[in-house]
Design a protein around this motif. Structure first.
Motif, mmCIF file in Angstrom:
data_model
loop_
_atom_site.group_PDB
_atom_site.id
_atom_site.type_symbol
_atom_site.label_atom_id
_atom_site.label_comp_id
_atom_site.label_asym_id
_atom_site.label_seq_id
_atom_site.Cartn_x
_atom_site.Cartn_y
_atom_site.Cartn_z
ATOM 1 N N UNK A 76 -65.655 105.904 21.090
ATOM 2 C CA UNK A 76 -65.724 104.896 22.190
ATOM 3 C C UNK A 76 -64.120 104.921 22.744
ATOM 4 N N UNK A 77 -63.891 104.767 24.097
ATOM 5 C CA UNK A 77 -62.688 105.027 24.693
ATOM 6 C C UNK A 77 -62.430 103.828 25.541
ATOM 7 N N UNK A 78 -61.384 103.155 25.480
ATOM 8 C CA UNK A 78 -60.939 101.961 26.331
ATOM 9 C C UNK A 78 -60.036 102.931 27.587
ATOM 10 N N UNK A 79 -60.176 102.370 28.620
ATOM 11 C CA UNK A 79 -59.429 103.066 29.826
ATOM 12 C C UNK A 79 -58.810 101.970 30.480
ATOM 13 N N UNK A 80 -57.633 102.037 30.886
ATOM 14 C CA UNK A 80 -56.776 100.702 31.467
ATOM 15 C C UNK A 80 -57.057 100.555 33.082
ATOM 16 N N UNK A 81 -57.037 99.367 33.288
ATOM 17 C CA UNK A 81 -57.202 98.902 34.751
ATOM 18 C C UNK A 81 -56.119 97.975 35.010
ATOM 19 N N UNK A 82 -55.078 98.215 35.938
ATOM 20 C CA UNK A 82 -54.061 97.335 36.036
ATOM 21 C C UNK A 82 -54.132 96.216 36.940
ATOM 22 N N UNK A 83 -53.567 94.950 36.515
ATOM 23 C CA UNK A 83 -53.676 93.714 36.887
ATOM 24 C C UNK A 83 -52.480 93.424 37.874
ATOM 25 N N UNK A 84 -52.471 92.609 38.842
ATOM 26 C CA UNK A 84 -51.373 92.134 39.580
ATOM 27 C C UNK A 84 -50.437 91.386 38.871
ATOM 28 N N UNK A 85 -50.638 90.922 37.655
ATOM 29 C CA UNK A 85 -49.571 90.004 36.833
ATOM 30 C C UNK A 85 -48.882 90.977 36.057
ATOM 31 N N UNK A 86 -49.099 92.300 35.988
ATOM 32 C CA UNK A 86 -48.297 93.468 35.200
ATOM 33 C C UNK A 86 -49.098 93.596 33.735
ATOM 34 N N UNK A 87 -50.347 93.248 33.613
ATOM 35 C CA UNK A 87 -50.903 93.416 32.287
ATOM 36 C C UNK A 87 -51.960 94.435 32.628
ATOM 37 N N UNK A 88 -52.532 94.934 31.435
ATOM 38 C CA UNK A 88 -53.535 96.061 31.656
ATOM 39 C C UNK A 88 -54.826 95.283 31.306
ATOM 40 N N UNK A 89 -56.069 95.412 31.912
ATOM 41 C CA UNK A 89 -57.174 95.027 31.454
ATOM 42 C C UNK A 89 -57.941 96.370 30.849
ATOM 43 N N UNK A 90 -59.127 96.298 30.215
ATOM 44 C CA UNK A 90 -59.663 97.571 29.702
ATOM 45 C C UNK A 90 -61.069 97.601 29.930
ATOM 46 N N UNK A 91 -61.527 99.019 30.214
ATOM 47 C CA UNK A 91 -62.944 99.190 30.421
ATOM 48 C C UNK A 91 -63.372 100.140 29.500
ATOM 49 N N UNK A 92 -64.598 99.892 28.678
ATOM 50 C CA UNK A 92 -65.105 101.389 28.023
ATOM 51 C C UNK A 92 -65.412 102.288 28.922
ATOM 52 N N UNK A 93 -64.960 103.381 29.064
ATOM 53 C CA UNK A 93 -65.106 104.431 30.041
ATOM 54 C C UNK A 93 -65.565 105.755 29.516
ATOM 55 N N UNK A 94 -66.191 106.623 30.383
ATOM 56 C CA UNK A 94 -66.895 107.809 30.021
ATOM 57 C C UNK A 94 -65.876 108.996 30.293
ATOM 58 N N UNK A 95 -64.791 108.562 31.197
ATOM 59 C CA UNK A 95 -63.646 109.630 31.682
ATOM 60 C C UNK A 95 -64.225 110.429 32.940
#
Length: 192
Positions: A76-95
């Motif tokens: 399982x691979x989490x990949x980042x999604x940038x937020x406007x507040x400077x934090x990272x959300x995460x998505x389970x990704x397939x690359x």
């Protein structure tokens, strides 16, 4: 940040971007092949079944073949999604499934899991502009990864991916810069 330090970081980032831009396609292909093998070795070393990584841009060391292999192996691979507040959300990704995110950086598409999803991973692989031999990572100046690493109570091993000439003796450092445990380069894995 004092102006001198800011100017040194800005100049070093510009130099590193230019070095990456002038690499030949054959140099990039060889680096990709070697990075894929070394990253796979790193996953085996830590017996990682759940990891956090990123989608590399065209100028970064290419880790996409490794992401694809990890996905195919059931990791399982989490990949980042940038937020406007400077934090990272995460998505389970397939690359593979992606869109253009903030700053023109590729981001995975999927169910957004929020910033704390990273607390469960076995290994974190981060991008970097450069890393020094004491483990200080210099990113591209937005601070997303430093904030993420600084917010974790129990951080698993963190490895940055850079080209060989980007592992250096020292980088300009600020208080908020977070160290990594090692680097993965085309030449191998270096524990710091």
């Amino acid at each position: 940040m004092p102006d001198d330090l800011a100017n040194r970081k800005r100049a070093l980032r510009a130099e590193l971007r230019e070095r990456r831009r002038i690499m030949t396609s054959s140099e990039r292909e060889k680096a990709t092949e070697l990075l894929t093998a070394h990253l796979s070795e790193l996953v085996t070393r830590f017996d990682a079944r759940y990891l956090a990584a990123y989608l590399s841009t065209p100028d970064e060391p290419n880790i996409r073949p490794w992401l694809n292999a990890a996905h195919e192996a059931g990791i399982r691979v989490l990949l980042p999604v940038s937020r406007d507040d400077g934090l990272l959300d995460w998505v389970l990704g397939d690359g593979e499934t992606e869109r253009e995110g903030q700053f023109g950086v590729p981001e995975a598409v999927g169910e957004v899991l929020g910033p704390i999803a990273i607390n469960d991973v076995d290994l974190i692989v981060v991008p970097a502009a450069s890393v020094d031999r004491s483990g200080i990572r210099m990113g591209w100046g937005r601070g997303y990864y430093d904030r993420m690493l600084g917010s974790m109570e129990q951080c698993p091993p963190v490895y940055a991916v850079v080209f060989d000439n980007e592992l250096v003796d020292s980088v300009p450092t600020e208080v908020h810069d977070k160290p990594v445990d090692g680097v993965v380069t085309p030449s191998g894995i270096v524990d710091l």
